[in-house]
Design a protein around this motif. Structure first.
Motif, short mmCIF file in Angstrom:
data_model
loop_
_atom_site.label_atom_id
_atom_site.label_comp_id
_atom_site.label_asym_id
_atom_site.label_seq_id
_atom_site.Cartn_x
_atom_site.Cartn_y
_atom_site.Cartn_z
N ILE A 110 -64.29 -34.32 33.09
CA ILE A 110 -63.91 -34.24 34.49
C ILE A 110 -62.38 -34.17 34.56
O ILE A 110 -61.70 -35.05 34.04
N LEU A 111 -61.87 -33.13 35.20
CA LEU A 111 -60.43 -32.96 35.35
C LEU A 111 -60.05 -33.13 36.82
O LEU A 111 -60.53 -32.40 37.67
N PHE A 112 -59.18 -34.08 37.08
CA PHE A 112 -58.68 -34.32 38.43
C PHE A 112 -57.28 -33.72 38.56
O PHE A 112 -56.53 -33.66 37.58
N PHE A 113 -56.93 -33.30 39.76
CA PHE A 113 -55.56 -32.89 40.06
C PHE A 113 -55.35 -32.88 41.57
O PHE A 113 -56.29 -32.78 42.34
N ASP A 114 -54.10 -33.06 41.96
CA ASP A 114 -53.73 -33.05 43.37
C ASP A 114 -53.01 -31.75 43.69
O ASP A 114 -52.25 -31.22 42.87
N VAL A 115 -53.24 -31.25 44.89
CA VAL A 115 -52.54 -30.08 45.38
C VAL A 115 -51.64 -30.56 46.50
O VAL A 115 -52.12 -30.93 47.58
N LEU A 116 -50.35 -30.58 46.23
CA LEU A 116 -49.39 -31.09 47.20
C LEU A 116 -48.32 -30.03 47.46
O LEU A 116 -47.56 -29.68 46.56
N GLU A 117 -48.30 -29.53 48.65
CA GLU A 117 -47.30 -28.55 49.07
C GLU A 117 -46.62 -29.07 50.32
O GLU A 117 -47.21 -29.86 51.08
N GLU A 118 -45.40 -28.63 50.56
CA GLU A 118 -44.66 -29.10 51.74
C GLU A 118 -45.32 -28.64 53.03
O GLU A 118 -45.42 -29.41 53.98
N GLN B 202 -50.61 -25.45 51.22
CA GLN B 202 -51.52 -26.36 50.52
C GLN B 202 -52.96 -25.86 50.62
O GLN B 202 -53.68 -25.80 49.62
N GLN B 203 -53.37 -25.47 51.81
CA GLN B 203 -54.73 -24.96 52.00
C GLN B 203 -54.95 -23.66 51.24
O GLN B 203 -56.01 -23.44 50.65
N LYS B 204 -53.93 -22.81 51.22
CA LYS B 204 -54.03 -21.54 50.50
C LYS B 204 -54.20 -21.80 49.00
O LYS B 204 -55.04 -21.18 48.35
N LEU B 205 -53.43 -22.72 48.47
CA LEU B 205 -53.51 -23.05 47.05
C LEU B 205 -54.85 -23.71 46.70
O LEU B 205 -55.46 -23.39 45.68
N MET B 206 -55.32 -24.59 47.56
CA MET B 206 -56.62 -25.22 47.32
C MET B 206 -57.73 -24.18 47.33
O MET B 206 -58.65 -24.23 46.51
N SER B 207 -57.64 -23.21 48.23
CA SER B 207 -58.63 -22.13 48.27
C SER B 207 -58.58 -21.30 47.00
O SER B 207 -59.62 -20.91 46.45
N LEU B 208 -57.38 -21.03 46.50
CA LEU B 208 -57.23 -20.28 45.26
C LEU B 208 -57.88 -21.02 44.09
O LEU B 208 -58.63 -20.43 43.32
N TYR B 209 -57.60 -22.34 43.98
CA TYR B 209 -58.21 -23.13 42.90
C TYR B 209 -59.74 -23.13 43.01
O TYR B 209 -60.43 -23.07 42.01
N ARG C 294 -61.25 -35.49 47.39
CA ARG C 294 -60.81 -36.29 48.55
C ARG C 294 -59.49 -35.74 49.03
O ARG C 294 -58.54 -35.67 48.26
N GLY C 295 -59.41 -35.38 50.27
CA GLY C 295 -58.15 -34.91 50.84
C GLY C 295 -57.57 -33.74 50.05
O GLY C 295 -58.13 -32.66 50.03
N THR C 296 -56.46 -34.00 49.37
CA THR C 296 -55.80 -32.95 48.58
C THR C 296 -56.16 -33.05 47.10
O THR C 296 -55.64 -32.31 46.29
N ARG C 297 -57.03 -33.97 46.77
CA ARG C 297 -57.43 -34.17 45.37
C ARG C 297 -58.60 -33.22 45.06
O ARG C 297 -59.55 -33.11 45.82
N MET C 298 -58.49 -32.55 43.92
CA MET C 298 -59.54 -31.62 43.51
C MET C 298 -60.04 -32.02 42.13
O MET C 298 -59.41 -32.80 41.43
#
Length: 171
Positions: free
Chosen positions: A119-127, A132-139, A149-153
């Motif tokens: 299991i690999l966790f990572f956070d997507v944090l953009e200003e 942030q939403q665009k990057l999360m969609s890409l991932y 959870r929230g910005t955690r993927m």
């Protein structure tokens, strides 16, 4: 670990290597990267920085990733970034991020403990929220990451094994 990335100019495969980085090899903001990897790694216990370089230009970092074992058991991709010259319209190489993310997942199979193995966790944090939403969609689309959870993927199980097969295994 040997991998293959795509040279955009020729659309041909290029041999590359993912390897642990020495502090002197780590990219920084002064070189137009978004992070100072050497400073970040010093703040993170139980972490290792990895760089991706090609056989053609072994002194040029094409991508960098920091893998951390939180509490010595939870695999976390703390930072990942591709080189500035791979982000622009006339980028040099494709597949750099995919190889690094797949490698981070592979590390979870080796270092993850108990329920955290694979299991690999990572956070997507953009200003900006829209970035942030665009990057999360890409991932989610490109690497099968799920919102935890929230910005955690998270990338787990089958999805991670698909990444290993696509980006790390020879064809």
């Amino acid at each position: 670990m040997e991998v293959k990335i795509i040279k955009v100019a020729t659309n041909g495969e290029v041999k590359a290597l993912i390897k642990p980085a020495e502090p002197i090899q780590l990219p920084s903001i002064q070189e137009n990267w978004r992070f100072n990897f050497d400073k970040q790694i010093k703040k993170l216990p139980n972490s290792t920085a990895y760089i991706l370089v090609t056989d053609e230009t072994p002194d040029t970092v094409e991508g960098c990733m920091v893998f951390q074992m939180v509490e010595k058991k939870i695999p976390n991709m703390a930072f990942i970034e591709i080189a500035p010259h791979n982000r622009i319209n006339e980028k040099r190489y494709e597949r750099v991020a995919g190889c690094l993310i797949a490698y981070a997942f592979q590390r979870t199979l080796i270092e993850g403990k108990g329920d955290y193995n694979g299991i690999l966790f990572f956070d997507v944090l953009e200003e900006r929220k829209q970035d942030q939403q665009k990057l999360m969609s890409l991932y989610a689309e490109k690497y099968n990451a799920k919102i935890y959870r929230g910005t955690r993927m998270v990338i787990a199980d089958e999805d991670g094994h698909k990444l290993i097969k696509k980006y790390l295994e020879p064809k």
